[in-house]
Design a protein around this motif. Structure first.
Motif, PDB file in Angstrom:
ATOM      1  N   MET B   1       0.850  -1.195   0.000  1.00 28.95           N
ATOM      2  CA  MET B   1       0.000   0.000   0.000  1.00 28.95           C
ATOM      3  C   MET B   1       0.883   1.241   0.000  1.00 28.95           C
ATOM      4  O   MET B   1       1.412   1.645   1.031  1.00 28.95           O
ATOM      5  CB  MET B   1      -0.873  -0.033   1.267  1.00 28.95           C
ATOM      6  N   LYS B   2       1.066   1.825  -1.196  1.00 28.72           N
ATOM      7  CA  LYS B   2       1.922   3.014  -1.313  1.00 28.72           C
ATOM      8  C   LYS B   2       1.068   4.263  -1.346  1.00 28.72           C
ATOM      9  O   LYS B   2       0.148   4.367  -2.153  1.00 28.72           O
ATOM     10  CB  LYS B   2       2.721   2.954  -2.616  1.00 28.72           C
ATOM     11  N   ALA B   3       1.407   5.203  -0.495  1.00 29.24           N
ATOM     12  CA  ALA B   3       0.624   6.438  -0.463  1.00 29.24           C
ATOM     13  C   ALA B   3       1.523   7.651  -0.689  1.00 29.24           C
ATOM     14  O   ALA B   3       2.743   7.572  -0.508  1.00 29.24           O
ATOM     15  CB  ALA B   3      -0.072   6.564   0.877  1.00 29.24           C
ATOM     16  N   GLU B   4       0.918   8.733  -1.106  1.00 30.20           N
ATOM     17  CA  GLU B   4       1.639  10.001  -1.123  1.00 30.20           C
ATOM     18  C   GLU B   4       0.696  11.129  -0.745  1.00 30.20           C
ATOM     19  O   GLU B   4      -0.531  10.978  -0.822  1.00 30.20           O
ATOM     20  CB  GLU B   4       2.312  10.250  -2.466  1.00 30.20           C
ATOM     21  N   ILE B   5       1.288  12.214  -0.315  1.00 30.49           N
ATOM     22  CA  ILE B   5       0.509  13.360   0.164  1.00 30.49           C
ATOM     23  C   ILE B   5       0.833  14.565  -0.705  1.00 30.49           C
ATOM     24  O   ILE B   5       2.004  14.899  -0.908  1.00 30.49           O
ATOM     25  CB  ILE B   5       0.858  13.663   1.641  1.00 30.49           C
ATOM     26  N   ILE B   6      -0.203  15.199  -1.238  1.00 26.53           N
ATOM     27  CA  ILE B   6      -0.012  16.409  -2.047  1.00 26.53           C
ATOM     28  C   ILE B   6      -0.700  17.576  -1.343  1.00 26.53           C
ATOM     29  O   ILE B   6      -1.909  17.536  -1.114  1.00 26.53           O
ATOM     30  CB  ILE B   6      -0.610  16.237  -3.455  1.00 26.53           C
ATOM     31  N   ALA B   7       0.067  18.577  -0.970  1.00 25.27           N
ATOM     32  CA  ALA B   7      -0.523  19.782  -0.396  1.00 25.27           C
ATOM     33  C   ALA B   7      -0.623  20.824  -1.492  1.00 25.27           C
ATOM     34  O   ALA B   7       0.309  21.007  -2.277  1.00 25.27           O
ATOM     35  CB  ALA B   7       0.334  20.305   0.745  1.00 25.27           C
ATOM     36  N   VAL B  36       3.962   5.968   3.427  1.00 25.44           N
ATOM     37  CA  VAL B  36       3.999   7.204   2.635  1.00 25.44           C
ATOM     38  C   VAL B  36       5.355   7.285   1.947  1.00 25.44           C
ATOM     39  O   VAL B  36       6.391   7.275   2.605  1.00 25.44           O
ATOM     40  CB  VAL B  36       3.782   8.429   3.547  1.00 25.44           C
ATOM     41  N   TYR B  37       5.351   7.340   0.604  1.00 23.94           N
ATOM     42  CA  TYR B  37       6.605   7.356  -0.152  1.00 23.94           C
ATOM     43  C   TYR B  37       6.993   8.753  -0.615  1.00 23.94           C
ATOM     44  O   TYR B  37       8.165   9.007  -0.886  1.00 23.94           O
ATOM     45  CB  TYR B  37       6.492   6.422  -1.368  1.00 23.94           C
ATOM     46  N   TYR B  38       6.032   9.639  -0.742  1.00 20.52           N
ATOM     47  CA  TYR B  38       6.345  10.995  -1.207  1.00 20.52           C
ATOM     48  C   TYR B  38       5.435  12.030  -0.549  1.00 20.52           C
ATOM     49  O   TYR B  38       4.269  11.744  -0.278  1.00 20.52           O
ATOM     50  CB  TYR B  38       6.141  11.141  -2.724  1.00 20.52           C
ATOM     51  N   HIS B  39       5.979  13.214  -0.323  1.00 19.44           N
ATOM     52  CA  HIS B  39       5.180  14.420  -0.099  1.00 19.44           C
ATOM     53  C   HIS B  39       5.425  15.334  -1.292  1.00 19.44           C
ATOM     54  O   HIS B  39       6.556  15.405  -1.774  1.00 19.44           O
ATOM     55  CB  HIS B  39       5.677  15.226   1.108  1.00 19.44           C
ATOM     56  N   VAL B  63      -3.668   8.626  -2.864  1.00 14.77           N
ATOM     57  CA  VAL B  63      -3.177  10.003  -2.931  1.00 14.77           C
ATOM     58  C   VAL B  63      -4.035  10.856  -2.008  1.00 14.77           C
ATOM     59  O   VAL B  63      -5.250  10.949  -2.196  1.00 14.77           O
ATOM     60  CB  VAL B  63      -3.258  10.560  -4.373  1.00 14.77           C
ATOM     61  N   VAL B  64      -3.403  11.415  -0.982  1.00 17.36           N
ATOM     62  CA  VAL B  64      -4.122  12.291  -0.066  1.00 17.36           C
ATOM     63  C   VAL B  64      -3.792  13.729  -0.449  1.00 17.36           C
ATOM     64  O   VAL B  64      -2.616  14.111  -0.505  1.00 17.36           O
ATOM     65  CB  VAL B  64      -3.722  12.035   1.402  1.00 17.36           C
ATOM     66  N   PHE B 146      -8.330   8.425  -3.912  1.00 17.18           N
ATOM     67  CA  PHE B 146      -8.037   9.834  -3.636  1.00 17.18           C
ATOM     68  C   PHE B 146      -8.798  10.264  -2.385  1.00 17.18           C
ATOM     69  O   PHE B 146      -9.990   9.971  -2.239  1.00 17.18           O
ATOM     70  CB  PHE B 146      -8.465  10.723  -4.806  1.00 17.18           C
ATOM     71  N   LEU B 147      -8.097  10.944  -1.496  1.00 15.03           N
ATOM     72  CA  LEU B 147      -8.741  11.509  -0.314  1.00 15.03           C
ATOM     73  C   LEU B 147      -8.455  13.010  -0.315  1.00 15.03           C
ATOM     74  O   LEU B 147      -7.286  13.421  -0.300  1.00 15.03           O
ATOM     75  CB  LEU B 147      -8.183  10.852   0.951  1.00 15.03           C
ATOM     76  N   LEU B 148      -9.521  13.810  -0.376  1.00 16.32           N
ATOM     77  CA  LEU B 148      -9.348  15.274  -0.434  1.00 16.32           C
ATOM     78  C   LEU B 148      -9.747  15.872   0.910  1.00 16.32           C
ATOM     79  O   LEU B 148     -10.878  15.684   1.367  1.00 16.32           O
ATOM     80  CB  LEU B 148     -10.231  15.882  -1.534  1.00 16.32           C
ATOM     81  N   LEU B 149      -8.821  16.590   1.530  1.00 18.30           N
ATOM     82  CA  LEU B 149      -9.056  17.170   2.848  1.00 18.30           C
ATOM     83  C   LEU B 149      -8.844  18.685   2.794  1.00 18.30           C
ATOM     84  O   LEU B 149      -8.081  19.170   1.956  1.00 18.30           O
ATOM     85  CB  LEU B 149      -8.089  16.553   3.867  1.00 18.30           C
ATOM     86  N   PRO B 150      -9.485  19.422   3.717  1.00 19.93           N
ATOM     87  CA  PRO B 150      -9.310  20.878   3.719  1.00 19.93           C
ATOM     88  C   PRO B 150      -7.909  21.267   4.210  1.00 19.93           C
ATOM     89  O   PRO B 150      -7.265  20.488   4.903  1.00 19.93           O
ATOM     90  CB  PRO B 150     -10.382  21.360   4.700  1.00 19.93           C
TER      91      PRO B 150
END
Lengths: 413, 413
Positions: B1-7, B36-39, B63-64, B146-150
């Motif tokens: 389970m590879k995840a990454e976070i995009i701000a 988590v592999y990338y921000h 992708v969060v 995809f998870l979209l957060l404020p």
């Protein structure tokens, strides 16, 4: 000039360390007129770092890397970037001298792996590390420039400020500079402010107008691209005037680091006035916030925290019958608190805060119901607010509302 | 389970805001066993966000995204992700109700652009926003979730903790779970704590021990990988016991969201005791901090802010001769403040704070010099502290020291 920042370190991806290096470097690069388009973070993994370098090479003119310059086998940034640009690693003679001197001073034996920290690219420029051992590197490939900096902020910051910055200015002289001005607003939500300024924000390209919401505040950052300071400031003045035509009544001050309490303390100092407070639900936060400001002692000598009814009666000498009849979440209570605090302390202004912080209701009134009183030589008034969200936010909102009430009263005096 | 976070947010790329959301989410995802592999951070720019989404789609399973869900035209995350996955945006009826209720409660007019905040994907899951207006979204495409957060942490954190976390656990159940336990320490610096625990931290692999320094506090996060809860908890118990052998005297509580004030209020509630305070340099912050805790009214009825000498005399009835002789930055003053506050308010314990917040010295004593008094039925004591750094840090340090003094006194009673 498009730049991006890549931080290398598994500890950031685990959430153990906040990537403040990216924040610091972004601000510094903006000052140099270099636009940062992306931040990335990748773990201590050569394959994934190489994949990021490929992407960065295509989309950016300058890639700043932080972290992974240390002595352990985890520290692989130099090796991966060197392989990516086809550079051989050689020893930096100054770095080697510093390294040996360090271990002599520390009376410790230098282990072999420490030499990794002074390796640099054969055709690169070495950046001295004044507060650590790992040397930094600048290297210009045919397509892209690379700047490699150490991970610890205590090493990265001095290296950038004393060596990296001048190097970037020399290698990438900018005709145009960026000048920013921050306008601060209280009492208007972000969406309402943006709606009122919609036409202006959309047609405005230089300066640009960027709204940003903080708890209970909105700031607008105007940023102008200019080749001389004076005409840049003039453009900022013009845009500021247009903004103030629309939402000027909510404007209270300038600057990223400014605050509503700083503006209020300065105003009171200028007018030679003093303030006190009697706080129920805020329980000292209003006074504590005023005293954040150095020099607050000129305008504030003290006040009351009357959290329970009994202390409103005891410390503020409020008639128990009055509280029994009206309750503590009432206009009457707010007015009595402000008047009595002003009289006892002997101040020009007195604020009072009484209401329901939550989560539970009080006297049948919902959480968020807050009365703020303001007593002055003109008499006493009280305003009713309905704040939302949680306990902490209600209390913070009340403090901000009190500061703004006081600011407006002093301005109108 | 590879995840990454995009701000998403230009303010992060300008260095105006630190990307603490990525830190928070990384820690939370690690707890769920999601790696988590990338921000990444990208500005409010649809083309560049779309280019990141393309990259993320190829390399990650989850992708969060954080930020860009607000009401302004800058807020484009939803539109860009919707276009990327081919989803239509529809109104979330619950979000719409909350939105309207908010504007009714706040007695403010709702502008049209606010409706953007309650748009969700046609086939997505809406995540309620308990502390704001913008609804979150979860959507599973054939290849990627995809998870979209404020963007505001005050909205993102409750949304993730109360809604996002359970959703991810349900959608991506893990064989091995990670169980964490956070131990909280006051009165010991991070480097000293880490030095004392060095051997333990190095040889320990399951659970791992991660130290984290906050202002005036250190936390240790123990994380165990396990396939059953019970044996995981046993491993955590054993490691906790070893840690407490070394540094147990500084331990005060558990949990990421716990606080020293919460521990103190709970202790006082348990013992049926009350507290008051007289604050000079902290000017209400100690009392305001106690009242952060819901239920503080059971143990705190009120107190004093005596910032100037005159109010120490007037409100606390301290003999002017005593202050003239000893000064206000003195053991005598601290003791008198605590004793008199206790007597006037009628509380079991009274704390007092008097000293030099800075930046300037006072009565010839340097910034950071602070006396904290503690009065109880056993009598009165005062302790001298020398805090460092700036005004704000000195005041915060004093509040924390006062809380710990009180905690130790109540424990010893």
């Amino acid at each position: 000039m498009k730049a991006e920042i890549i931080a290398v370190g598994t500890e950031i991806l685990l959430g153990q360390v906040v990537n403040t290096n990216a924040t610091f470097l972004s601000e510094e690069l903006a000052d140099l007129g270099i636009e940062v388009y992306y931040h990335s973070v990748v773990g201590d993994n050569p394959t994934r770092l190489e994949s990021l370098l490929k992407i960065a090479d295509r989309r950016s003119d300058l890639v700043v890397l932080c972290g992974g310059l240390g002595p352990t086998t985890d520290d692989l940034t130099k090796d991966v970037v060197a392989a990516h640009v086809g550079q051989r690693l050689v020893e930096d003679s100054n770095g080697r001298k510093e390294l040996e001197a360090f271990f002599t001073r520390a009376k410790r034996e230098m282990t072999e792996n420490n030499l990794r920290q002074v390796l640099v690219f054969k055709d690169g420029i070495a950046l001295p590390n004044e507060t650590g051992l790992a040397v930094g590197i600048f290297y210009q490939s045919p397509t892209t420039a690379f700047l490699l900096l150490p991970g610890p902020p205590s090493e990265l910051r001095p290296m950038f400020l004393h060596h990296g910055k001048a190097l970037l200015q020399e290698k990438f002289p900018q005709q145009e500079q960026l000048i920013s001005r921050v306008l601060r607003f209280y009492g208007i939500g972000e969406s309402k402010l943006v709606t009122q300024l919609a036409a202006l924000i959309q047609k405005q390209t230089n300066p640009t107008i960027a709204p940003y919401a903080k708890p209970n505040e909105v700031t607008l950052r105007l940023t102008v691209k200019t080749d001389d300071e004076k005409s840049g400031q003039k453009l900022l003045d013009e845009t500021e005037a247009k903004i103030k035509e629309e939402v000027g009544e909510y404007f209270y001050g300038y600057g990223e680091e400014n605050s509503l309490e700083a503006v209020v303390v300065k105003l009171l100092q200028e007018k030679g006035c003093s303030v006190t407070a009697a706080e129920s639900l805020t329980a000292g936060l209003f006074q504590g916030t005023l005293a954040n400001v150095s020099g607050a002692s000129e305008i504030f000598s003290g006040g009351f925290v009357t959290y329970a009814k009994e202390q409103k009666e005891k410390l503020l000498q409020i008639d128990p019958a009055l509280l029994a009849e009206n309750g503590v979440v009432s206009e009457t209570c707010a007015k009595a608190m402000a008047q009595n605090a002003r009289a006892i302390v002997g101040a020009d202004y007195a604020l009072s805060f009484t209401g329901v912080a939550g989560p539970n209701e009080l006297e049948g009134q919902p959480a968020g119901t807050v009365w703020i009183g303001l007593a002055s030589e003109k008499g006493v008034v009280a305003h009713l607010y309905h704040f939302t969200r949680d306990r902490s936010y209600v209390r913070h909102s009340a403090v901000m509302a009190g500061l703004d009430l006081l600011r407006r009263a002093v301005l109108a005096q």
